[in-house]
Write an enzyme that holds these catalytic residues in place. Structure first.
Site, short mmCIF file in Angstrom:
data_model
loop_
_atom_site.label_atom_id
_atom_site.label_comp_id
_atom_site.label_asym_id
_atom_site.label_seq_id
_atom_site.Cartn_x
_atom_site.Cartn_y
_atom_site.Cartn_z
N HIS A 88 -5.04 23.28 -46.83
CA HIS A 88 -4.94 24.49 -46.44
C HIS A 88 -3.38 24.60 -44.94
O HIS A 88 -3.72 23.40 -44.64
CB HIS A 88 -6.04 24.21 -44.87
CG HIS A 88 -7.01 25.14 -46.17
ND1 HIS A 88 -8.22 26.13 -45.99
CD2 HIS A 88 -7.98 23.82 -46.76
CE1 HIS A 88 -9.16 25.74 -46.52
NE2 HIS A 88 -8.90 25.02 -47.08
N ASP A 104 -9.07 17.41 -45.93
CA ASP A 104 -10.18 16.12 -45.54
C ASP A 104 -9.83 14.38 -46.27
O ASP A 104 -8.96 14.58 -47.48
CB ASP A 104 -11.53 15.92 -46.63
CG ASP A 104 -12.49 17.05 -45.91
OD1 ASP A 104 -11.93 17.72 -44.40
OD2 ASP A 104 -13.61 17.09 -46.57
N SER A 145 -5.15 12.96 -55.61
CA SER A 145 -3.16 13.18 -54.88
C SER A 145 -3.29 12.87 -53.67
O SER A 145 -4.37 12.14 -52.34
CB SER A 145 -4.65 15.03 -54.54
OG SER A 145 -6.15 14.34 -54.07
#
Length: 261
Positions: A139, A84, A225
């Site tokens: 992911h 996301d 991040s």
């Protein structure tokens, strides 16, 4: 003002302060900061799993999310967003360089720090920034096998607008991991996880030689991040609506793998 910004950024990125921040955020007392944190960053509590069982702010930050809220696109050849976040920049690595922020270009060799860079010349890249409100697990964007995986020590400058507008070559200086994967079709892509703030802790949950399914969890960030995807040559066709500033969610289709020209 520019000097002041540099002083601020260098101060908050000091290793000693980072360790202190990590210790404080991981303490049991920090769980009392979870509710103010949710309010400050307007986090959607309906997406939070087991919110009453977090024992620290760090545990909340790396929270899991209900899989039904992030379905993985199953179209053949689809590449999905690994996280996301907000697209900070995207384009093609012309002459072996990518532009990741404020027209600041980086060579692939700088970013990959010793891993093979030649095969990603002219490849498509995508830079996704994760804000403090985002889900911070990473992911797999496409099924594939891990060819190379390397941890690169470095600084922990913040990767928000203040950091990237103040520190030259920030992404090549920050602590990061670089992983190269190969799809069943023999096409390679690189996923770079850039740490920031605090100690910039990056957790990876796979090994070299491992086959990984599309959408499988491969790691997580702890505070601050950015994820950078770079595809081999002309093997990636992005969705036409992708643009800087666009919000993406993990599992959402962002393009597809195609045979090189």
């Amino acid at each position: 003002m520019t000097l002041f910004k540099k002083i601020v950024v260098h101060t908050i990125s000091r290793q000693s302060l980072g360790k202190l921040f990590d210790l404080a955020a991981g303490s049991r007392l920090s769980k009392h900061l979870i509710k103010p944190y949710i309010k400050l960053y307007k986090i959607n509590q309906e997406e939070v799993r087991q919110d009453s069982q977090f024992n620290s702010l760090t545990e909340f930050f790396v929270r899991d999310i209900c899989p039904s809220l992030r379905p993985i696109n199953q179209e053949e050849g689809a590449v999905v967003s690994p996280v996301d976040g907000r697209i900070a920049d995207l384009g093609f690595a012309n002459q072996g360089k990518v532009i990741l922020a404020k027209n600041n270009s980086y060579s692939l060799r700088e970013l990959l720090a010793g891993l093979p860079a030649e095969e990603f010349q002219d490849g498509f890249y995508l830079n996704i920034y994760l804000s403090p409100k985002n889900y911070h697990r990473i992911h797999m964007p496409h099924e594939g096998r891990t060819i190379k995986h390397r941890f690169i020590p470095g600084q922990v400058f913040p990767v928000n607008e203040l950091g990237v507008s103040t520190i030259k070559d920030l992404f090549a200086k920050n602590r990061r991991t670089c992983s190269i994967f190969e799809t069943p079709e023999g096409i390679r892509f690189c996923l770079i996880k850039v740490g920031a703030l605090g100690v910039g802790k990056i957790v990876s949950s796979f090994q070299e030689g491992q086959d990984i399914n599309r959408g499988a969890e491969i790691g997580r960030f702890e505070f601050g991040s950015t994820v950078i995807l770079i595809f081999q040559g002309k093997t990636f066709k992005p969705m036409e609506n992708l643009a800087p500033g666009m919000e993406v969610t993990m599992g959402q289709k962002i393009g597809e793998i195609k045979a090189g020209d």
